[in-house]
Design a protein around this motif. Sequence first.
Motif, PDB file in Angstrom:
ATOM      1  N   UNK A 257       0.832  -1.207   0.000  1.00 23.47           N
ATOM      2  CA  UNK A 257       0.000   0.000   0.000  1.00 23.47           C
ATOM      3  C   UNK A 257       0.863   1.252   0.000  1.00 23.47           C
ATOM      4  N   UNK A 258       1.881   1.266   0.859  1.00 20.56           N
ATOM      5  CA  UNK A 258       2.764   2.432   0.969  1.00 20.56           C
ATOM      6  C   UNK A 258       3.597   2.619  -0.291  1.00 20.56           C
ATOM      7  N   UNK A 259       3.995   1.528  -0.934  1.00 19.61           N
ATOM      8  CA  UNK A 259       4.838   1.616  -2.131  1.00 19.61           C
ATOM      9  C   UNK A 259       4.099   2.289  -3.280  1.00 19.61           C
ATOM     10  N   UNK A 260       2.824   1.964  -3.442  1.00 17.26           N
ATOM     11  CA  UNK A 260       2.044   2.599  -4.503  1.00 17.26           C
ATOM     12  C   UNK A 260       1.923   4.093  -4.226  1.00 17.26           C
ATOM     13  N   UNK A 261       1.655   4.438  -2.988  1.00 16.82           N
ATOM     14  CA  UNK A 261       1.558   5.856  -2.609  1.00 16.82           C
ATOM     15  C   UNK A 261       2.883   6.581  -2.827  1.00 16.82           C
ATOM     16  N   UNK A 262       3.992   5.904  -2.555  1.00 16.06           N
ATOM     17  CA  UNK A 262       5.318   6.543  -2.612  1.00 16.06           C
ATOM     18  C   UNK A 262       5.899   6.576  -4.035  1.00 16.06           C
ATOM     19  N   UNK A 263       5.753   5.497  -4.781  1.00 14.12           N
ATOM     20  CA  UNK A 263       6.479   5.339  -6.041  1.00 14.12           C
ATOM     21  C   UNK A 263       5.684   5.717  -7.281  1.00 14.12           C
ATOM     22  N   UNK A 264       4.382   5.954  -7.131  1.00 12.81           N
ATOM     23  CA  UNK A 264       3.547   6.284  -8.277  1.00 12.81           C
ATOM     24  C   UNK A 264       3.027   7.713  -8.147  1.00 12.81           C
ATOM     25  N   UNK A 265       2.765   8.335  -9.290  1.00  9.95           N
ATOM     26  CA  UNK A 265       2.280   9.714  -9.316  1.00  9.95           C
ATOM     27  C   UNK A 265       0.775   9.738  -9.526  1.00  9.95           C
ATOM     28  N   UNK A 266       0.070  10.352  -8.593  1.00  9.09           N
ATOM     29  CA  UNK A 266      -1.385  10.452  -8.706  1.00  9.09           C
ATOM     30  C   UNK A 266      -1.747  11.524  -9.732  1.00  9.09           C
ATOM     31  N   UNK A 267      -2.532  11.153 -10.741  1.00  9.78           N
ATOM     32  CA  UNK A 267      -2.950  12.070 -11.799  1.00  9.78           C
ATOM     33  C   UNK A 267      -4.462  11.954 -11.960  1.00  9.78           C
ATOM     34  N   UNK A 268      -5.231  12.963 -11.539  1.00 11.25           N
ATOM     35  CA  UNK A 268      -6.692  12.886 -11.711  1.00 11.25           C
ATOM     36  C   UNK A 268      -7.052  12.737 -13.186  1.00 11.25           C
ATOM     37  N   UNK A 269      -8.079  11.937 -13.462  1.00  8.36           N
ATOM     38  CA  UNK A 269      -8.533  11.741 -14.839  1.00  8.36           C
ATOM     39  C   UNK A 269     -10.047  11.643 -14.826  1.00  8.36           C
TER      40      UNK A 269
ATOM     41  N   UNK B  76       3.538   2.840 -16.421  1.00  6.62           N
ATOM     42  CA  UNK B  76       3.514   4.303 -16.459  1.00  6.62           C
ATOM     43  C   UNK B  76       3.879   4.929 -15.116  1.00  6.62           C
ATOM     44  N   UNK B  77       3.713   4.175 -14.045  1.00  6.85           N
ATOM     45  CA  UNK B  77       3.995   4.674 -12.690  1.00  6.85           C
ATOM     46  C   UNK B  77       3.156   5.905 -12.347  1.00  6.85           C
ATOM     47  N   UNK B  78       1.967   5.958 -12.899  1.00  5.06           N
ATOM     48  CA  UNK B  78       1.043   7.038 -12.571  1.00  5.06           C
ATOM     49  C   UNK B  78      -0.368   6.578 -12.870  1.00  5.06           C
ATOM     50  N   UNK B  79      -1.338   7.267 -12.268  1.00  4.06           N
ATOM     51  CA  UNK B  79      -2.721   6.893 -12.497  1.00  4.06           C
ATOM     52  C   UNK B  79      -3.644   7.544 -11.487  1.00  4.06           C
ATOM     53  N   UNK B  80      -4.907   7.140 -11.542  1.00  7.89           N
ATOM     54  CA  UNK B  80      -5.919   7.640 -10.628  1.00  7.89           C
ATOM     55  C   UNK B  80      -6.115   6.641  -9.484  1.00  7.89           C
TER      56      UNK B  80
END
Length: 308
Positions: free
Chosen positions: A152-164, A178-182
């Motif tokens: 859970x923490x890894x997704x929060x830390x290593x990925x970029x949140x991008x609203x879509x 892509x290491x990013x998503x909603x």
Amino acid sequence: MPFLTLSHVTRYTYRQPVAFGEHRIMVRPRESHDQQLISAELTITPEPSEVRWLHDVFGNSVAIATFDRRARELVFDSRVRLDHSPAELATVDIEQYARSYPFTYSSEDMPDLLRSIERQHHDPHREIDRWARRFLDPSGRTDTLAMLSDMTAAIRRDFTYVPRPEKGTQSPIETLARRKGTCRDYAMLMIEAARALGFAARFVSGYVYNPSSREQRTGGGNTHAWVRIYLPGSGWVEFDPTNGIIGSRGLIRVAIARDIYQAVPISGSWAGFPGSFLDMTVSVDIAVDEPSAAPTATTPLAPQPVRA
């Protein structure tokens, strides 16, 4: 034990009047020991010719609306008052046999969990499997809750949140690449990763809010998505990879499903001239009341009538 006032407005606009087909609305929060409805009202404009309520296969509360008039605008306005008593991480108490991974669910639970363990997305090169196994202890025995917490923490830390705002969800492999998503992309990635390790996992759609001024949650202003994983001894436990949190603090459940497409907040059809559709807007506002200002007693409510 905060009391919440929730407003969720979805508005569709068209160039000229259009006809509306049947619409399926899933915005009423689920009642449970940790969240109780004080009041709930759904207003639909134009007024439907008929509205009926049902519980789907997962126990979600669904309104089915049909229409007999045309309009240039369709609005779904949900107003909810809620008593929210979120579970904390300290309440996660896993049965002794399941505290270390790997383990096998009991023979009593397994028949009902199988479809939630079954993978939903193709992973021909085992990319999700390899990523999930990064969180295992090389010694061969891994603390179950620590492993899921790290994921859970890894997704929060290593990925970029991008609203879509557009509809649709990336595949878990796309999100991983892509290491990013909603929030919904993150939820589907974690669900598939957990299932790759043999866990029963489900998709959750609902709302997120800031429990206090010190706790800032990502994903507000719209619906939110996260994950539930079945852990013997505690049952279905919430994991929000967008915010890196465990437990339901700041999370309001509306719909639970095996797959994201079974938990769409509003779905339906319209008929009119091509190019009639103009826009869709969604607004979610949640106010947290002081406990002293809240009612002293609550009564569970049946679904409220739809008003024009």
